[in-house]
Design a protein around this motif. Structure first.
Motif, PDB file in Angstrom:
ATOM      1  N   ALA A 125       0.843  -1.208   0.000  1.00  0.00           N
ATOM      2  CA  ALA A 125       0.000   0.000   0.000  1.00  0.00           C
ATOM      3  C   ALA A 125       0.873   1.251   0.000  1.00  0.00           C
ATOM      4  O   ALA A 125       0.599   2.221  -0.714  1.00  0.00           O
ATOM      5  CB  ALA A 125      -0.912  -0.002   1.216  1.00  0.00           C
ATOM      6  N   ALA A 126       1.946   1.229   0.810  1.00  0.00           N
ATOM      7  CA  ALA A 126       2.853   2.383   0.857  1.00  0.00           C
ATOM      8  C   ALA A 126       3.644   2.499  -0.446  1.00  0.00           C
ATOM      9  O   ALA A 126       3.794   3.588  -1.007  1.00  0.00           O
ATOM     10  CB  ALA A 126       3.802   2.246   2.043  1.00  0.00           C
ATOM     11  N   ALA A 127       4.108   1.350  -0.942  1.00  0.00           N
ATOM     12  CA  ALA A 127       4.959   1.364  -2.149  1.00  0.00           C
ATOM     13  C   ALA A 127       4.192   1.830  -3.380  1.00  0.00           C
ATOM     14  O   ALA A 127       4.770   2.419  -4.294  1.00  0.00           O
ATOM     15  CB  ALA A 127       5.520  -0.035  -2.396  1.00  0.00           C
ATOM     16  N   GLY A 128       2.882   1.600  -3.415  1.00  0.00           N
ATOM     17  CA  GLY A 128       2.107   1.963  -4.599  1.00  0.00           C
ATOM     18  C   GLY A 128       1.758   3.437  -4.683  1.00  0.00           C
ATOM     19  O   GLY A 128       1.122   3.872  -5.645  1.00  0.00           O
ATOM     20  N   ALA A 129       2.177   4.222  -3.685  1.00  0.00           N
ATOM     21  CA  ALA A 129       1.743   5.625  -3.631  1.00  0.00           C
ATOM     22  C   ALA A 129       2.466   6.515  -4.632  1.00  0.00           C
ATOM     23  O   ALA A 129       1.893   7.457  -5.172  1.00  0.00           O
ATOM     24  CB  ALA A 129       1.941   6.170  -2.223  1.00  0.00           C
TER      25      ALA A 129
ATOM     26  N   GLU B 230       3.869 -14.906  -4.373  1.00  0.00           N
ATOM     27  CA  GLU B 230       2.675 -14.055  -4.523  1.00  0.00           C
ATOM     28  C   GLU B 230       2.945 -12.638  -4.009  1.00  0.00           C
ATOM     29  O   GLU B 230       2.480 -11.657  -4.586  1.00  0.00           O
ATOM     30  CB  GLU B 230       1.482 -14.678  -3.775  1.00  0.00           C
ATOM     31  N   MET B 231       3.703 -12.552  -2.896  1.00  0.00           N
ATOM     32  CA  MET B 231       4.070 -11.216  -2.383  1.00  0.00           C
ATOM     33  C   MET B 231       4.979 -10.503  -3.384  1.00  0.00           C
ATOM     34  O   MET B 231       4.801  -9.310  -3.672  1.00  0.00           O
ATOM     35  CB  MET B 231       4.774 -11.355  -1.035  1.00  0.00           C
ATOM     36  N   LEU B 232       5.950 -11.231  -3.894  1.00  0.00           N
ATOM     37  CA  LEU B 232       6.868 -10.670  -4.889  1.00  0.00           C
ATOM     38  C   LEU B 232       6.077 -10.160  -6.097  1.00  0.00           C
ATOM     39  O   LEU B 232       6.315  -9.073  -6.613  1.00  0.00           O
ATOM     40  CB  LEU B 232       7.860 -11.765  -5.321  1.00  0.00           C
ATOM     41  N   LEU B 233       5.086 -10.960  -6.494  1.00  0.00           N
ATOM     42  CA  LEU B 233       4.228 -10.610  -7.627  1.00  0.00           C
ATOM     43  C   LEU B 233       3.499  -9.290  -7.349  1.00  0.00           C
ATOM     44  O   LEU B 233       3.362  -8.437  -8.230  1.00  0.00           O
ATOM     45  CB  LEU B 233       3.218 -11.744  -7.851  1.00  0.00           C
ATOM     46  N   GLY B 234       3.021  -9.134  -6.095  1.00  0.00           N
ATOM     47  CA  GLY B 234       2.339  -7.894  -5.706  1.00  0.00           C
ATOM     48  C   GLY B 234       3.224  -6.677  -5.931  1.00  0.00           C
ATOM     49  O   GLY B 234       2.766  -5.641  -6.438  1.00  0.00           O
ATOM     50  N   PHE B 235       4.513  -6.792  -5.577  1.00  0.00           N
ATOM     51  CA  PHE B 235       5.445  -5.658  -5.770  1.00  0.00           C
ATOM     52  C   PHE B 235       5.756  -5.450  -7.251  1.00  0.00           C
ATOM     53  O   PHE B 235       5.903  -4.318  -7.707  1.00  0.00           O
ATOM     54  CB  PHE B 235       6.741  -5.890  -4.976  1.00  0.00           C
ATOM     55  N   LEU B 236       5.859  -6.564  -7.994  1.00  0.00           N
ATOM     56  CA  LEU B 236       6.141  -6.440  -9.430  1.00  0.00           C
ATOM     57  C   LEU B 236       4.966  -5.757 -10.150  1.00  0.00           C
ATOM     58  O   LEU B 236       5.166  -4.968 -11.070  1.00  0.00           O
ATOM     59  CB  LEU B 236       6.380  -7.824 -10.056  1.00  0.00           C
TER      60      LEU B 236
ATOM     61  N   LEU C 150       3.114  -3.477  -9.012  1.00  0.00           N
ATOM     62  CA  LEU C 150       3.184  -2.028  -8.777  1.00  0.00           C
ATOM     63  C   LEU C 150       4.114  -1.355  -9.786  1.00  0.00           C
ATOM     64  O   LEU C 150       3.888  -0.218 -10.182  1.00  0.00           O
ATOM     65  CB  LEU C 150       3.682  -1.742  -7.354  1.00  0.00           C
ATOM     66  N   GLN C 151       5.157  -2.075 -10.191  1.00  0.00           N
ATOM     67  CA  GLN C 151       6.102  -1.511 -11.162  1.00  0.00           C
ATOM     68  C   GLN C 151       5.372  -1.132 -12.459  1.00  0.00           C
ATOM     69  O   GLN C 151       5.721  -0.150 -13.114  1.00  0.00           O
ATOM     70  CB  GLN C 151       7.201  -2.537 -11.457  1.00  0.00           C
ATOM     71  N   GLN C 152       4.322  -1.921 -12.807  1.00  0.00           N
ATOM     72  CA  GLN C 152       3.574  -1.641 -14.043  1.00  0.00           C
ATOM     73  C   GLN C 152       2.975  -0.233 -14.036  1.00  0.00           C
ATOM     74  O   GLN C 152       2.814   0.390 -15.074  1.00  0.00           O
ATOM     75  CB  GLN C 152       2.428  -2.648 -14.197  1.00  0.00           C
TER      76      GLN C 152
END
Length: 981
Positions: free
Chosen positions: A340-344, A378-384, A386-388
């Motif tokens: 949530a923080a990283a996607g800001a 799955e967690m790694l996927l969540g962060f990847l 966000l890169q999109q």
């Protein structure tokens, strides 16, 4: 008189003098009331001087008796809408109201009038009111203080919002203004039953939130209030606080948040770690995202502390270590907070991933178990994912590029793991890495393709489907890699002769065909895959194995998928059409010729199953053509069938002429190909002219009535109906329909072709019912008459399902048919009374036909319409349950099940009959009927409890028997129904 200009308002005032100066306050009140009512209708006609005198008069009356005040306020409301109001009068009126009227002692309507006066002046005299400075704000606070009525609050909240957003001076009264509105937070309001005003709790919540989140000046008072409510036990208060915090972050900066960040983070973390409510967790994550975004936006002066960095540090400090815990208990909550923080913002993304991604990659290596690895991936996927959001991977900043090798290694290891669940997450990650522009090197891309081929062809069906989907997603991004690397590999696999069991070889071939279709998501790849699929179809046609039919159907299904994927791309669509349609027609004509000349090769191509699989390919290749290209194609295809014109077909040297509408036993195989003609002409856009259409319609009509092959006769009838449905209204259409009626009528009465005539009647009736053609009711009456026929009655009854249901190949909107929006409701209104009447007058041997027809009509009717007609039809439906015909039983049960949920009050009146019928049908010899009866017994539990209690013991006892049914699906329904009872 004032409206017509015969009287001026001042003359009216003079005439009312006796009333206005009367010593009795009630009489004065009536005089002012009349004047105010006139002003409310005539205020646009007033002159500036008249307005001035009236304002002064009404202001003086604000000091009058309390009985007079409501009428005075109505008059001032009328004057507040006058455009000719002199400067200074608005301020004067408001000062008088603030000074003379104790607003909260008035009735609701009169308080609403005061708010309306303020609103009118704010919208037309903004600058004058701002000249009052903070006095205006203070005056309004006094007016609003203590307001309780939701109708007034909605207006008052809007006034406060205008005060804060339109730069009115709040002066020393910021806290007072906050207090006078925040006392309603969180909103606790339940509208009374049958409330005529329609104000919902949500309206007040949103209106108040818009006030609280309208200005940073409220921050020092609002944030402590939100933290306090977040720490309360009340779930609605928590939700409201979180949503308000998210709204505030849109206008706050570092200055407003600085003091409260530690407390806010502490509350958000606690809720995510401890809450059992998904809603609260979602809102917490949204609030954290908003806070991070707010801090990211703030522009720093060189000496200011970087609050974002310290905020993210505390988040990382509190969450990062949970990712390493062996029991992985708080792994997901921590990952969600970090994401949530990283996607800001891009900055928060780099800051968080720099710390978290290496850790996750390390954890993946440290945990050997597939289930744990899946969680970590799955967690790694969540962060990847966000890169999109940020598009292209920037080389200088990206943590992701520096970790390219280990990330690829982890993902490649996941897709080679024996665990299907881990493979599925790995495939998602592969797709995602491929979609990150510039992330994968060319060698990595080739490896991705290798993995996708292996997964698609040799792994579990779930992984295979996921890999094909992934290939379809990545192919448009890397068309050269997929057409140069994947297509040749699949082609090679398809052509290879295997020594394994024929079943596994067949399964592999099917997967190759599916994969070729799945990857055809770019025109350049379609140009590679379509020739491969057609070549394989020709190879299968020449073969002589027993499984040819299934192989051909599989190729057609793949071609159909490619056709659907090409539809939105004009170039790809036309390439597919002009390559595939002539080729399929040529192969079919070739096979039909060989059949006619008694050669056995290619016989499988003429099987119903294969021709039925070719129809949707041709249809999908035709529906999206532009009118110009469709006209070009139709000029070849129709002459092929009418004149035997084969010159446009590839490999067009055939042993004899093609005459699908000719007579003779030897042409039976050629006649079957009318199915392909149907797929083509019934899918053309409506504005494309069909050459020789009248001749074609006559030939189809003759074939549908006389052909002994049911497949050919039905196909010809459908093709005829499809063309009739789109035919422009007029004399030509009337003539062809009259011809059809003349052919059908004698055949329906007697002779060897009664079934063919009924099929034609059904399809033509459907074509006309869909477009509201006047002849449709006449044909429907013929069909109703056939329900009393002992031979054709059951088939005619099933025909009502055909009339009402969505047709998969012709006569639907996808193939441009003329389908009116409410044809089912219209058919119901016109024909159900006739069905009911026919049922009551029918002999015992044909009553079931009427019930079957009725249940088919009701089954396809929109449920709201059915509920309104239920009282008149329910007794018939209950009678239908006693019918011995299992189709009638099934139709009726599937009709009753949703009605139990949607019309419990009406159904309750018949509960005794329903319980008895459903329980008896749970012992039916037909499995589908037993399942439907158990579902209905289950749905009975939605009726009011007092209605059901007398039957409880009996039903539970009766449902013990199907618990032991020999079919698993029946036992499953019995468990659900009995448990609910």
């Amino acid at each position: 008189g004032v409206k017509d200009g015969k009287w001026t308002v001042l003359q009216l005032v003079e005439s009312l003098g006796f009333c206005l100066e009367n010593t009795d306050p009630r009489t004065r009140g009536r005089g002012i009331q009349l004047l105010s009512q006139v002003l409310l209708q005539c205020y646009p006609l007033l002159q500036e001087k008249e307005v001035l005198h009236l304002v002064l008069f009404y202001e003086s009356r604000l000091q009058d008796h309390h009985l007079v005040i409501p009428s005075v306020l109505q008059g001032l409301r009328a004057l507040s809408m006058c455009e000719v109001l002199s400067p200074g009068l608005a301020v004067s009126v408001l000062k008088a109201i603030f000074q003379e009227v104790h607003v909260q002692s008035l009735l609701q309507l009169d308080r609403h009038t005061v708010y309306s006066i303020i609103t009118n002046f704010m919208s037309t005299r903004e600058e004058e009111l701002k000249g009052l400075g903070a006095d205006f704000t203070f005056g309004f606070i006094q007016v609003m203080d203590g307001e309780k009525d939701p109708r007034n609050l909605l207006v008052a909240f809007q006034i406060v919002r205008d005060l804060t957003t339109k730069d009115y001076a709040l002066g020393p009264f910021v806290e007072e203004l906050f207090e006078v509105t925040s006392c309603y937070f969180p909103v606790d309001f339940t509208p009374p039953p049958n409330d005529p005003h329609g104000i919902q709790r949500e309206d007040l919540i949103l209106s108040l939130r818009a006030v609280l989140a309208s200005t940073p000046q409220f921050a020092e008072f609002l944030l402590p209030l939100l933290i306090e409510k977040l720490d309360s036990e009340l779930q609605s208060a928590k939700l409201d606080s979180l949503q308000t915090l998210t709204a505030c972050c849109a206008i706050y900066g570092q200055k407003e948040l600085q003091e409260f960040l530690p407390s806010l983070w502490s509350s958000l973390r606690r809720e995510v770690f401890q809450t059992a409510s998904e809603k609260i967790e979602t809102e917490c994550l949204a609030a954290l995202h908003a806070l991070s975004a707010c801090l990211s936006r703030s522009v720093l002066s060189s000496d200011a502390e970087d609050l974002l960095d310290s905020f993210l540090s505390s988040i990382l400090q509190d969450c990062r270590h949970h990712l390493c815990e062996p029991d992985m208990k708080l792994v997901w909550p921590s990952a969600k907070l970090l994401q949530a923080a990283a996607g800001a913002s891009l900055r928060t993304y780099h800051r968080v991933t720099r710390s978290v991604l290496p850790l996750l990659l390390e954890q993946y290596t440290n945990h050997p178990q597939s289930s744990q690895r899946r969680t970590i991936l799955e967690m790694l996927l969540g962060f990847l994912e966000l890169q999109q959001k940020w598009g292209h991977v920037e080389e200088d900043e990206s943590t992701l590029l520096s970790l390219q090798a280990p990330v690829c290694s982890v993902v490649f290891s996941a897709v080679t793991d024996p665990s299907v669940q881990l493979q599925l997450v790995g495939i998602k990650a592969l797709t995602l890495l491929g979609s990150l522009q510039g992330f994968l090197s060319s060698s990595d891309l080739e490896l991705v393709v290798d993995h996708l081929i292996r997964l698609a062809l040799h792994e579990d069906s779930q992984s295979s489907e996921a890999a094909m989907e992934a290939a379809g997603s990545l192919a448009p991004i890397y068309p050269k890699v997929f057409s140069g690397h994947m297509v040749p590999r699949l082609e090679k696999e398809l052509q290879s002769e295997r020594e394994e069991s024929s079943y596994s070889h067949c399964s592999l071939q099917q997967r190759c065909l599916q994969a070729l279709a799945a990857v055809s998501t770019h025109t350049s790849i379609v140009r590679e895959t379509v020739p491969v699929l057609l070549q394989h179809l020709q190879k299968v046609q020449k073969g002589s194995e027993a499984g040819n039919t299934q192989d051909m159907v599989a190729v057609c299904q793949s071609l159909h998928r490619v056709a659907l994927q090409c539809q939105q791309d004009a170039e790809g669509c036309w390439y597919f059409h002009q390559t595939v349609v002539p080729c399929l027609l040529a192969m079919a004509v070739q096979a039909a010729m060989q059949e006619s000349t008694h050669l056995l090769l290619g016989k499988a191509l003429l099987e119903e199953e294969v021709l039925a699989a070719m129809v949707p390919v041709i249809s999908a290749a035709t529906t999206h053509l532009s009118p110009e290209l469709a006209a070009q194609s139709v000029s070849h295809v129709v002459p092929l069938f009418l004149d035997g014109e084969v010159s446009f077909l590839p490999q067009n040297s055939f042993p004899c002429s093609f005459q699908p509408f000719g007579d003779g036993e030897c042409l039976e195989a050629q006649r079957r190909l009318v199915a392909l003609l149907m797929g083509f002409v019934c899918s053309l856009p409506r504005n494309v002219a069909i050459p020789q259409q009248e001749w074609l319609l006559r030939e189809l009509l003759a074939l549908s009535c006389s052909c002994n092959c049911p497949f050919t006769a039905t196909t010809a009838a459908k093709c005829f109906a499809g063309l009739v449905n789109k035919h422009p209204a007029g004399q030509q259409l009337d003539e062809i329909l009259q011809l059809a009626v003349n052919r059908m009528e004698p055949s329906l009465v007697e002779g060897p072709c009664r079934t063919q005539a009924l099929t034609l009647l059904l399809w033509v009736t459907k074509a006309l019912v869909l477009r509201y053609h006047p002849l449709s009711s006449c044909l429907t009456d013929k069909l109703l008459g056939l329900l009393g026929d002992t031979e054709l009655g059951p088939a005619a009854a099933d025909g009502f399902s055909l009339l009402m249901a969505e047709s998969p190949d012709v006569l639907h909107k996808g193939c441009h048919a003329d389908v009116r929006i409410m044809f089912r409701q219209r058919f119901f209104t016109e024909n159900v009374p006739k069905l009911v009447q026919g049922f009551h007058g029918a002999g015992p041997d044909v009553k079931a036909n009427y019930l079957k027809g009725l249940s088919h009509v009701l089954n396809h009717l929109p449920k709201p319409v059915l509920v309104t007609e239920l009282p008149t039809l329910l007794s018939l439906l209950l009678e239908a349950l006693s019918c011995s015909d299992r189709v009638v039983q099934l139709s009726t049960l599937s009709c009753l099940q949703p009605l139990l949920l949607e019309a419990p009050q009406i159904m309750s009146l018949h509960v005794d009959t329903l319980v008895t019928k459903f329980l008896s049908l749970t012992s039916s010899p037909t499995m589908a009927v037993r399942i439907a009866a158990l579902r209905c017994a289950h749905a009975l539990t939605c009726l009011p409890t007092p209605v059901l209690l007398p039957y409880k013991a009996r039903v539970i006892r009766a449902l013990a028997k199907p618990l032991d049914d020999k079919k698993r699906l029946v036992r499953k329904e019995a468990v659900a129904a009995r448990g609910e009872w």
